[in-house]
Motif scaffolding. Structure first.
Motif, PDB file in Angstrom:
ATOM      1  N   LEU A   1      -8.496 -34.003 -29.088  1.00  5.48           N
ATOM      2  CA  LEU A   1      -8.336 -34.873 -27.929  1.00  5.48           C
ATOM      3  C   LEU A   1      -8.724 -36.286 -28.353  1.00  5.48           C
ATOM      4  O   LEU A   1      -9.868 -36.539 -28.727  1.00  5.48           O
ATOM      5  CB  LEU A   1      -9.212 -34.398 -26.771  1.00  5.48           C
ATOM      6  CG  LEU A   1      -9.158 -35.237 -25.490  1.00  5.48           C
ATOM      7  CD1 LEU A   1      -7.754 -35.218 -24.907  1.00  5.48           C
ATOM      8  CD2 LEU A   1     -10.165 -34.739 -24.478  1.00  5.48           C
ATOM      9  N   ILE A   2      -7.764 -37.216 -28.318  1.00  2.00           N
ATOM     10  CA  ILE A   2      -7.977 -38.566 -28.826  1.00  2.00           C
ATOM     11  C   ILE A   2      -8.088 -39.529 -27.660  1.00  2.00           C
ATOM     12  O   ILE A   2      -7.215 -39.573 -26.787  1.00  2.00           O
ATOM     13  CB  ILE A   2      -6.827 -38.990 -29.757  1.00  2.00           C
ATOM     14  CG1 ILE A   2      -6.781 -38.058 -30.972  1.00  2.00           C
ATOM     15  CG2 ILE A   2      -6.983 -40.434 -30.199  1.00  2.00           C
ATOM     16  CD1 ILE A   2      -5.664 -38.362 -31.931  1.00  2.00           C
ATOM     17  N   GLN A   3      -9.161 -40.285 -27.654  1.00  2.00           N
ATOM     18  CA  GLN A   3      -9.362 -41.342 -26.672  1.00  2.00           C
ATOM     19  C   GLN A   3      -8.960 -42.650 -27.332  1.00  2.00           C
ATOM     20  O   GLN A   3      -9.661 -43.175 -28.193  1.00  2.00           O
ATOM     21  CB  GLN A   3     -10.809 -41.380 -26.205  1.00  2.00           C
ATOM     22  CG  GLN A   3     -11.053 -42.330 -25.049  1.00  2.00           C
ATOM     23  CD  GLN A   3     -12.470 -42.247 -24.523  1.00  2.00           C
ATOM     24  OE1 GLN A   3     -13.346 -41.696 -25.185  1.00  2.00           O
ATOM     25  NE2 GLN A   3     -12.716 -42.784 -23.355  1.00  2.00           N
ATOM     26  N   VAL A   4      -7.815 -43.188 -26.921  1.00  2.00           N
ATOM     27  CA  VAL A   4      -7.267 -44.390 -27.531  1.00  2.00           C
ATOM     28  C   VAL A   4      -7.975 -45.602 -26.916  1.00  2.00           C
ATOM     29  O   VAL A   4      -7.872 -45.848 -25.712  1.00  2.00           O
ATOM     30  CB  VAL A   4      -5.750 -44.486 -27.316  1.00  2.00           C
ATOM     31  CG1 VAL A   4      -5.198 -45.726 -27.996  1.00  2.00           C
ATOM     32  CG2 VAL A   4      -5.069 -43.242 -27.851  1.00  2.00           C
TER      33      VAL A   4
ATOM     34  N   CYS B   1      -6.219 -44.923 -22.907  1.00  2.00           N
ATOM     35  CA  CYS B   1      -5.671 -43.660 -22.428  1.00  2.00           C
ATOM     36  C   CYS B   1      -6.256 -42.528 -23.265  1.00  2.00           C
ATOM     37  O   CYS B   1      -6.943 -42.758 -24.262  1.00  2.00           O
ATOM     38  CB  CYS B   1      -4.139 -43.657 -22.519  1.00  2.00           C
ATOM     39  SG  CYS B   1      -3.499 -43.773 -24.220  1.00  2.00           S
ATOM     40  N   GLU B   2      -5.960 -41.314 -22.844  1.00  2.00           N
ATOM     41  CA  GLU B   2      -6.271 -40.109 -23.604  1.00  2.00           C
ATOM     42  C   GLU B   2      -4.955 -39.418 -23.956  1.00  2.00           C
ATOM     43  O   GLU B   2      -4.073 -39.290 -23.109  1.00  2.00           O
ATOM     44  CB  GLU B   2      -7.158 -39.160 -22.805  1.00  2.00           C
ATOM     45  CG  GLU B   2      -8.604 -39.597 -22.705  1.00  2.00           C
ATOM     46  CD  GLU B   2      -9.456 -38.574 -22.002  1.00  2.00           C
ATOM     47  OE1 GLU B   2      -8.884 -37.626 -21.410  1.00  2.00           O
ATOM     48  OE2 GLU B   2     -10.689 -38.695 -22.024  1.00  2.00           O
ATOM     49  N   MET B   3      -4.853 -38.966 -25.195  1.00  2.00           N
ATOM     50  CA  MET B   3      -3.649 -38.287 -25.619  1.00  2.00           C
ATOM     51  C   MET B   3      -4.010 -37.161 -26.568  1.00  2.00           C
ATOM     52  O   MET B   3      -5.093 -37.131 -27.156  1.00  2.00           O
ATOM     53  CB  MET B   3      -2.664 -39.260 -26.282  1.00  2.00           C
ATOM     54  CG  MET B   3      -3.148 -39.898 -27.562  1.00  2.00           C
ATOM     55  SD  MET B   3      -1.925 -41.041 -28.272  1.00  2.00           S
ATOM     56  CE  MET B   3      -0.511 -39.945 -28.495  1.00  2.00           C
ATOM     57  N   ALA B   4      -3.095 -36.222 -26.682  1.00  2.00           N
ATOM     58  CA  ALA B   4      -3.320 -35.068 -27.550  1.00  2.00           C
ATOM     59  C   ALA B   4      -1.972 -34.511 -27.971  1.00  2.00           C
ATOM     60  O   ALA B   4      -0.953 -34.723 -27.310  1.00  2.00           O
ATOM     61  CB  ALA B   4      -4.142 -33.992 -26.838  1.00  2.00           C
TER      62      ALA B   4
END
Length: 420
Positions: free
Chosen positions: A120-123, A315-318
């Motif tokens: 889970l990546i927090q950009v 944003c958060e992306m995965a």
């Protein structure tokens, strides 16, 4: 006396009273008998109905009923009659071949967990700035390098151009020290020759003034001025001579090293300014799906603002092609779980879509509050649609989404294929 002594007349009177209390022998007697057997009739009907329902429940499912259910679930209708005798062997879309169906003897444990991304990546932006343009919304599938947002870049662009100009000036100073021109050398020699000629004139004037002084024919002030002019011109000639020799030999190494140090410092400033300017465009670090949006256009984002009220992330992306199921296995059941154990799983929202998986991690510590041990089950892809065709990678998150509930069945065997 006869009534009391013989009791003869008293007995008939008592019998007549009893008969008078009886119900009349008419239609009411028949009605009471009919009502008496109604409860028995109701009990008989209930017994018959229960018997019929029990026979239907225990009877095998008809082919027509199985075909109807199969059509509703999108299963292969042609394969249903052969599986009518064993309904548990029916394959569901998304299963991975015959091994997806497991008999009750192959099941070691069944537990509920929640789907989570493996990464889970927090950009977050690397610099502080105002969001001028936002190119994302929740659910977007983006490729690595996609421009997620653009920040205001006026200040960063001007700093970059300023550093570039400073680096060019430092480079020019190095070239000035290392590249010598013949014109400069000839100019230095001409200055030295001119000073030498003036020195010769000053020497002649000094000699005349000295002779006059010996005869006391010149003032002391004029004599001192002649001496000073001669000495000054002599020093100037020496200085020009040294400059001429330095031009012929080249500048000192220390001066060249200082100029080169200034140039390297300017280059470092250019690199930093370019990094800041480039980071006004925030790029997607991976190929994945936008899970949540943390800011809007016009907001000020600051990567270090965790408690100041400003947006700290974009944003958060995965990558929803790389998922796990987070489970808490009770301590009494943890002995049934082992590394690389084969699993079958499905989301509670889509029970007709099975996925293959395996135990990827058994956490080294237990959860005291739950008396359980955290376990992670890796989901294997590709997933299949209702027609049995593999789903494209950008649609993998359609049926398995983060934080969805999932039911995992642990099998009594070790997985042989660990590909995702």
């Amino acid at each position: 006396m006869n009534e009391t002594g013989n009791n003869g007349p008293a007995q008939p009177a008592l019998s007549e009273r009893v008969r008078s209390l009886r119900l009349a022998d008419n239609g009411d007697t028949n009605g009471s008998g009919w009502r008496s057997w109604i409860p028995w009739a109701v009990c008989g009907l209930l017994f018959c109905a229960t018997t019929v329902f029990a026979m239907e429940a225990l009877s095998p499912i008809s082919d027509d009923l199985i075909k109807t259910i199969a059509k509703e679930r999108g299963l292969d209708v042609g394969a249903v009659p052969a599986a009518a005798a064993n309904p548990g062997s029916l394959m569901l879309p998304g299963s991975a071949g015959p091994s997806a169906s497991a008999s009750s003897g192959d099941i070691a444990l069944e537990s509920k967990g929640y789907i989570i991304p493996f990464k889970l990546i927090q950009v977050s932006p690397k610099i502080t700035g105002t969001v001028l343009k936002l190119n994302i919304k929740e659910g977007n599938h983006v490729q690595k390098g996609f421009v997620l947002a653009e920040l205001e870049d006026v200040e960063f662009k001007s700093d970059y151009l300023h550093c570039v100009a400073s680096a060019r000036a430092a480079k020019a100073r190095i070239d000035e020290l290392k590249i010598y021109r013949d014109e400069e050398i000839r100019q230095a020699k001409a200055d030295m020759d001119e000073a030498a000629a003036q020195l010769q004139q000053m020497l002649l004037k000094f000699n005349r003034t000295l002779k006059l002084k010996e005869r006391n024919a010149v003032a002391i002030e004029d004599y001192e001025a002649a001496v000073s002019s001669h000495d000054s011109m002599k020093a100037r000639v020496e200085r020009l001579r040294l400059s001429y020799e330095l031009l012929q030999k080249g500048p000192r190494d220390a001066k060249i090293a200082a100029a080169e140090g200034d140039y390297h410092q300017a280059e470092a400033d250019v690199l930093k300014a370019k990094w800041r300017f480039d980071n006004t465009r925030i790029l997607a670090p991976i190929t994945g799906v936008i899970l949540s949006k943390k800011t809007e256009e016009g907001n000020l984002v600051n990567p270090s603002a965790f408690s100041s009220g400003l947006s700290a992330s974009l944003c958060e992306m995965a990558d929803l092609y790389d998922l796990e199921v987070d489970l808490s296995i009770a301590e009494r059941d943890i002995a049934k779980v082992f590394d690389k154990q084969e699993c079958r799983l499905h989301a509670e929202a889509f029970p007709d879509r099975l996925y293959r998986g395996y135990v990827s991690r058994i956490m080294p510590t237990a959860d005291r509050s739950k008396a359980s041990v955290p376990v992670r089950v890796c989901v294997q892809f590709p997933a299949l649609d209702r027609k049995g065709q593999p789903l494209p990678k950008e649609q993998q998150g359609e049926f398995l989404r983060p934080d969805m509930g999932a039911i995992v069945t642990f099998l009594n065997r070790k997985a042989t294929n660990f590909e995702k």
